[in-house]
Structures are given as C-alpha cells and as structure tokens.
Motif scaffolding. Structure first.
Motif, PDB file in Angstrom:
ATOM      1  N   GLU A 151       0.982  -1.164  -0.075  1.00  0.00           N
ATOM      2  CA  GLU A 151       0.075  -0.055   0.010  1.00  0.00           C
ATOM      3  C   GLU A 151       0.904   1.233  -0.016  1.00  0.00           C
ATOM      4  OE1 GLU A 151      -3.376   2.210   2.779  1.00  0.00           O
ATOM      5  OE2 GLU A 151      -2.886   0.133   3.105  1.00  0.00           O
ATOM      6  N   ASP A 152       0.418   2.322  -0.726  1.00  0.00           N
ATOM      7  CA  ASP A 152       1.261   3.405  -0.785  1.00  0.00           C
ATOM      8  C   ASP A 152       0.858   4.313   0.245  1.00  0.00           C
ATOM      9  OD1 ASP A 152       2.966   5.495  -1.659  1.00  0.00           O
ATOM     10  OD2 ASP A 152       1.536   6.200  -3.520  1.00  0.00           O
TER      11      ASP A 152
ATOM     12  N   ALA B 184       5.279  -0.351  -3.139  1.00  0.00           N
ATOM     13  CA  ALA B 184       3.962   0.477  -3.479  1.00  0.00           C
ATOM     14  C   ALA B 184       3.446   0.662  -4.880  1.00  0.00           C
ATOM     15  CB  ALA B 184       4.031   1.907  -2.894  1.00  0.00           C
ATOM     16  N   ARG B 185       4.464   0.644  -5.746  1.00  0.00           N
ATOM     17  CA  ARG B 185       4.095   1.311  -7.252  1.00  0.00           C
ATOM     18  C   ARG B 185       3.641  -0.429  -7.862  1.00  0.00           C
ATOM     19  NH1 ARG B 185       8.942   4.589  -7.395  1.00  0.00           N
ATOM     20  NH2 ARG B 185      10.135   2.580  -8.111  1.00  0.00           N
TER      21      ARG B 185
ATOM     22  N   GLY C 269       2.175  -2.622  -5.865  1.00  0.00           N
ATOM     23  CA  GLY C 269       1.142  -2.909  -5.330  1.00  0.00           C
ATOM     24  C   GLY C 269      -0.044  -2.291  -5.848  1.00  0.00           C
ATOM     25  N   LYS C 270      -0.145  -1.644  -6.757  1.00  0.00           N
ATOM     26  CA  LYS C 270      -1.314  -1.092  -7.356  1.00  0.00           C
ATOM     27  C   LYS C 270      -2.361  -2.209  -8.025  1.00  0.00           C
ATOM     28  CE  LYS C 270       0.434   3.664  -8.445  1.00  0.00           C
ATOM     29  NZ  LYS C 270       0.824   4.656  -9.300  1.00  0.00           N
ATOM     30  N   LEU C 271      -1.476  -3.467  -8.308  1.00  0.00           N
ATOM     31  CA  LEU C 271      -2.472  -4.485  -8.673  1.00  0.00           C
ATOM     32  C   LEU C 271      -3.063  -4.986  -7.388  1.00  0.00           C
ATOM     33  CD1 LEU C 271      -3.031  -6.802 -10.828  1.00  0.00           C
ATOM     34  CD2 LEU C 271      -0.762  -7.956 -10.107  1.00  0.00           C
ATOM     35  N   ASP C 272      -4.412  -5.024  -7.477  1.00  0.00           N
ATOM     36  CA  ASP C 272      -5.004  -5.379  -6.234  1.00  0.00           C
ATOM     37  C   ASP C 272      -4.882  -6.855  -5.782  1.00  0.00           C
ATOM     38  OD1 ASP C 272      -6.201  -2.943  -6.290  1.00  0.00           O
ATOM     39  OD2 ASP C 272      -7.958  -3.508  -7.433  1.00  0.00           O
TER      40      ASP C 272
END
Length: 381
Positions: free
Chosen positions: A137-138, A152-153, A155-158
């Motif tokens: 998470e960002d 975090a980058r 991690g945008k893939l849910d």
C-alpha cells in the motif's frame, strides 16, 4: 494513566502467580512466570498492530476488546484451542480430549505437536497477508523507502498480495511440507489446505470489516457535506487519526473479529513453544493468559497515548515483524527455530523503527515524548 491501563494486568499477575504457587508450588510459580514473559516477548509486535486497529473503534468496543477479548484470548486460544486441535487430530470427543490433556499429558503434547504443520500453515499465511497488504500500500510515511516505494508502485495490482501468498504457500508445500518435523510423513496436502484456509479467513474477515468501515466513512462524509462541513472533514482527514475513529455497530464488530483472528494467529507460536516448558494445559493457559493480558493493556496504552501518531514508523516495524513471523511459522514445518530467535526478531525490528521515529521527530522539531496533539502545536501544524 499507567495504573489505570495496566491495573487489571497487575492484579491478574498477582492472582495468577499466587494461584500457581498454591496449586503447583515454587516450580509451578516459576513455569507460569516464564510462560508469561515468553508470551509478552513473542507478541509485542501484536500490541502495535492491534493498537493501529483499535484506535479506530469507540470507547465501548475498546472495552469489549479488553474484557470479552481477553476471555477469548485466555480461555479460547490458550486453553480450549489446543484441546480442539487434539480432538480433531485424534478424532476424539471434546470430553475425551480434555481427559487426555489431564491424565496423559505426554500423549496430549504429542498430538498437539503433530498438528503443528497445519497450525503453522494457517497462521503463517494469515500473518503474511497482513504484512503484504501493508507493504504493497502506498503510504504517506515510508520507513525503508528504498524497499517500500517500488513495492507500493507494483502494489497497485489489487490481487498482488494474494498471488504472492499463494506462491509462498506452494513453495512451502513442495519444500518443507514433504519433510515435516512433526507429525511424520508427507504433509503437503495438510499444508496446502491449511494455508488456503488461512488465506480465505483473512479475505473474509478483513474484507467484511473493511467494507463496513468504508461504508461508515462514506456515510460520515455525506453527512458532513450536507451540513456544509467539508473544511472540518478535510481537517479531520489530515489529522492522522482518520475518519474511522469511533467505529461502532457492524463495522466495529467485524473489526473486533479481525482483531481476534490476528491474536489467534499470533498465539500459535506461543502455544507450540510453551510445550518446551510444560505440557500441563492449566499452567500453560495461566502463564500465557497473564502475558496476553499485558499485551492487551499495552495495546490500550498505545492507543490512549497516541504513540502511533508520535512514532510514525512503529507500525512499519511491527508489520515487518509480522512478515518475519509468518515466514518463520512456515519454515518451522520442517526446521526447529528457537522461540528466543522469534521473539528477538520482533523486538529488534520494533526497536529500530522506534529509533527511526525518534530521529525523524528530532529532525522536524517534534518532541517524541509529547502526545500527537502537543507535537502538532510544537511543530506549527
């Protein structure tokens, strides 16, 4: 403040140690004391994680956590849970399992230990999911930015945390599970099923609590917008406590369930490790129960003092410790890892994150010993 928060823990310690001395003499007193220290050392990071969740609840649910929650923790996880494991593993009735725990302690210990691969896989994957969702998470504050920024980058893939957890589970199933140290034989199927169960439990409980929390936040924002209180809402959101402070009703209930599952996952290593000290379920429940009481009091103390707002990297250190514990649980399916190592890893990571928080506060002119409100005034926020 200290006596108010830890008063019940001190009282339980006196009564518990006194009871241990009366029932089992000096040896029992020493065993219960050692088990209490073991539980505290293994679960300190649990208190930090719990505090991050508990501060979102209102005063009523915080009291529920400290009362009903401690009953579940002591009698449920430290006394009833091992008996249930024996009943399922040995295909016994509940009464027979209790009789076995009292009358044949050596065989009872053997049965609980043989269930370790299933327990470790369930708890390991559950804890790993907590860590992965945090690290992907960002966040506004980054402790180890060289690690956390790229994660975090991506991690945008849910579904990334679920994918990583499943990969770790598959690797565990083909490496450590076929040569399990406890239970004998190939435990690949057991590890896979238990790990998937841990993953499903996390997704269900965490998902439901997150859903109700999100609905409550949306409802609060709508009400504030209708009342023309958008500036106040923005100020509240930026304060660091979040709009979810004071969760009640369904949202708080499912958050409470989430807390209890987290506590259960943390208790696995404590219960298993305690068999190296005693195989008496009552000594175990009493010693681990005293330790669990201190963890809960520490959780409330952290919430009331606003410690997580003052020392912003503490949650990072605790989550790294959770990730390490999750991996350790999976490794212990095949290899023995002393509980001292497990406890030290958590303590060291939290200590490092605390030190980093102190240094950050000094750089920004924030006195670390002050409350979050005082810190904001001092720094001109």
């Amino acid at each position: 403040m200290l006596l108010k928060t830890f008063g019940w823990s001190f009282a339980v310690t006196v009564v518990g140690l006194g009871l241990a001395g009366v029932l089992w003499g000096w040896q029992g007193l020493a065993i219960v004391g050692i088990l209490s220290i073991l539980e505290i050392s293994l679960s300190f990071d649990n208190a930090v994680i719990n505090a991050g969740i508990l501060r979102k609840m209102n005063a009523f649910w915080q009291k529920i956590f400290l009362t009903v929650g401690i009953l579940i923790a002591v009698f449920g996880m430290r006394l009833v849970f091992p008996v249930i494991i024996v009943a399922i593993t040995a295909k016994l009735g509940p009464i027979e399992a209790v009789q076995l725990a009292i009358n044949d302690k050596a065989h009872y210990q053997e049965l609980v230990t043989s269930a370790h691969p299933a327990i470790a896989a369930f708890g390991g994957i559950f804890l790993l999911m907590i860590f992965l969702d945090f690290i992907f998470e960002d966040r506004d504050y980054k402790w180890l930015s060289w690690i956390e920024k790229p994660l975090a980058r991506i991690g945008k893939l849910d579904t990334l945390s679920v994918i990583v957890a499943l990969v770790v589970l598959l690797v565990s199933a083909v490496t450590v599970a076929p040569h399990a140290a406890h239970g004998g034989g190939d435990k690949t199927t057991t590890v896979l099923l238990s790990g998937v169960a841990g993953l499903i439990t996390y997704l269900i409980v965490g998902g439901i609590s997150g859903y109700f929390e999100g609905r409550l936040e949306d409802g609060d924002e709508d009400e504030e917008a209708e009342d023309g209180a958008k500036p106040a809402a923005a100020e509240k959101k930026g304060s660091g406590t979040g709009a979810a402070v004071g969760l009640a009703g369904k949202a708080a209930f499912f958050m409470f369930l989430y807390l209890e599952v987290i506590d259960a996952s943390f208790s696995f290593d404590g219960v298993i490790s305690s068999f190296a000290i005693t195989n008496d379920i009552f000594e175990m429940a009493l010693g681990l129960g005293i330790g669990a009481m201190y963890i809960r009091s520490l959780t409330v103390f952290l919430v009331r003092k606003g410690t997580l707002d003052d020392y912003v990297y503490l949650e990072h250190g605790a989550h790294y410790a959770i990730g390490a514990l999750g991996v350790i649980l999976l490794v212990t399916i095949r290899y023995e890892i002393h509980e001292v190592i497990t406890g030290l890893i958590g303590v060291v990571l939290i200590a490092l994150s605390f030190g980093s928080s102190v240094l950050r506060n000094r750089r920004e002119g924030k006195p670390g010993a002050e409350s979050s409100a005082q810190s904001e005034v001092t720094s001109g926020v």
